[in-house]
Design an enzyme around this catalytic site. Structure first.
Site, mmCIF file in Angstrom:
data_model
loop_
_atom_site.group_PDB
_atom_site.id
_atom_site.type_symbol
_atom_site.label_atom_id
_atom_site.label_comp_id
_atom_site.label_asym_id
_atom_site.label_seq_id
_atom_site.Cartn_x
_atom_site.Cartn_y
_atom_site.Cartn_z
ATOM 1 N N ASP A 29 -2.576 -10.350 11.695
ATOM 2 C CA ASP A 29 -3.650 -10.712 11.333
ATOM 3 C C ASP A 29 -5.078 -10.679 12.220
ATOM 4 O OD1 ASP A 29 -2.316 -11.466 8.979
ATOM 5 O OD2 ASP A 29 -1.991 -13.422 9.345
ATOM 6 N N GLU A 71 -3.892 -3.249 4.989
ATOM 7 C CA GLU A 71 -4.764 -2.890 6.023
ATOM 8 C C GLU A 71 -5.952 -1.737 5.580
ATOM 9 O OE1 GLU A 71 -1.079 -0.200 5.996
ATOM 10 O OE2 GLU A 71 -2.023 -1.963 5.274
#
Length: 360
Positions: A237, A263
């Site tokens: 994260d 992503e």
């Protein structure tokens, strides 16, 4: 200047109700401009946005309203050029409104025979100033004027906060997929043409329909699963947050950055031509490759770029960009691949959709 109490109260309530039902940002901006004009019974209202671009700040004229006329959109933010905007300190009173987050009034001058009252426009529960509403009047605004204008501006900020909550990614703060389609279609056709004359800040601005090319870049972090598997999801994260920060600092103020999930990120950018667009995306790729992420070290990204063309659709443009990303991933990663360049070189088949038409 002041309406009778019942009429004024009815006008304020009607505008508050109307604003509360709007969910598109352009409609809201038009609505708050008209609401201020009619509730205060002012001869002129103008709204300016604060633009951040490469550690500099500028004023972008957004809307202007005059009695009996439709609200005029002065500048399309997607086509605004910082080089044509007034620096943030060019208007001392507006700058004071920004710095002190307070209402600022200037009396009539030889060049402007009206009182101008500037109200700060904020989001994030009043913590972040994004613009200034300027109300011109032949006499100073009354306490009732101040109160009603403040209520309208506060309501507008509250609605923007709600929109931000639903349209921004909770982790990175970037735009999410929800507002992508609306912005995409804005790139295909300019807003209603305006004259490239003197704008409310006295600076000449380009017409809203000035030629401008838009490009879509799809960014995919290389080996991101390995980052999560090796360092854990908290570090993963953190990588996403830092990549989002790199994206925001690598592109211009009028470019829009989205997180599409996982992503994967998208950038809608404006560039004069193909080479300039690829160079802008390459600048981000190089910045990311050189950056050392805490814990994870150096991480790269593969990027695909495609032009947004007449008759295009979000799905079709994303599909073309995704094909370029796929090629980059399978030919070394950590590179920018242009869909048009791959097709020209015969490395990618022209069997991708443009809008609703499939090309072979």
């Amino acid at each position: 200047m002041k309406n009778s109490a019942p009429t004024r109260s009815d006008s304020l309530i009607a505008h508050l109700v109307q604003l509360s039902g709007l969910r598109k940002r352009d409609d809201l901006l038009s609505g708050i401009t008209q609401a201020l004009l009619e509730t205060i019974n002012a001869p002129k209202v103008a709204i300016f946005g604060l633009v951040h671009d490469e550690n500099r700040q500028f004023w972008l004229p957004l809307t202007e309203a005059l009695p009996g006329e439709k609200v005029r959109f002065v500048t399309d933010p997607m086509r605004g050029d910082p080089d044509m905007m007034a620096p943030v300190d060019s208007d001392p009173a507006r700058h004071q409104c920004l710095n002190r987050m307070e209402v600022v009034v200037t009396p009539p001058t030889a060049t402007d025979p009206a009182y101008v009252t500037r109200f700060p426009m904020t989001v994030a529960e009043g913590a972040t100033l994004w613009g200034v509403a300027e109300i011109s009047s032949p006499q100073p605004l009354t306490p009732a004027d101040w109160q009603d204008a403040t209520r309208l501006v506060t309501m507008y900020g509250n609605i923007l906060d709600m929109l931000d909550y639903s349209e921004r990614d909770a982790l990175t703060g970037l735009w999410n997929r929800k507002p992508f389609d609306d912005l995409f279609y804005k790139t295909l056709k300019p807003t209603e043409p305006q004259q490239a004359d003197q704008s409310p800040d006295g600076v000449e601005h380009r017409a809203a329909n000035a030629p401008s090319n838009f490009w879509l870049a799809m960014v995919d972090i290389d080996h991101f699963k390995a980052v999560n598997d090796t360092y854990g999801h908290l570090i993963g994260d953190e990588v996403l947050i830092l990549v989002a920060r790199l994206l925001k600092t690598s592109f211009r103020a009028y470019d829009r950055v989205y997180r599409f999930g996982g992503e994967e990120f998208l950038v809608v950018l404006r560039s004069a031509d193909h080479d300039a667009a690829v160079a802008a995306v390459e600048r981000f790729r190089a910045n990311m490759a050189a950056y050392e992420f805490p814990q994870a070290g150096h991480i790269t990204a593969s990027v695909g770029v495609t032009e947004i063309v007449t008759g295009d659709s979000p799905a079709a443009a994303c599909e073309r960009a995704d094909q370029a990303v796929y090629y980059a991933k399978h030919h070394g990663r950590n590179q920018v691949c242009s869909e048009a360049d791959l097709v020209r070189r015969g490395l990618l088949k022209v069997d991708l959709k443009v809008g609703d038409v499939e090309l072979f």
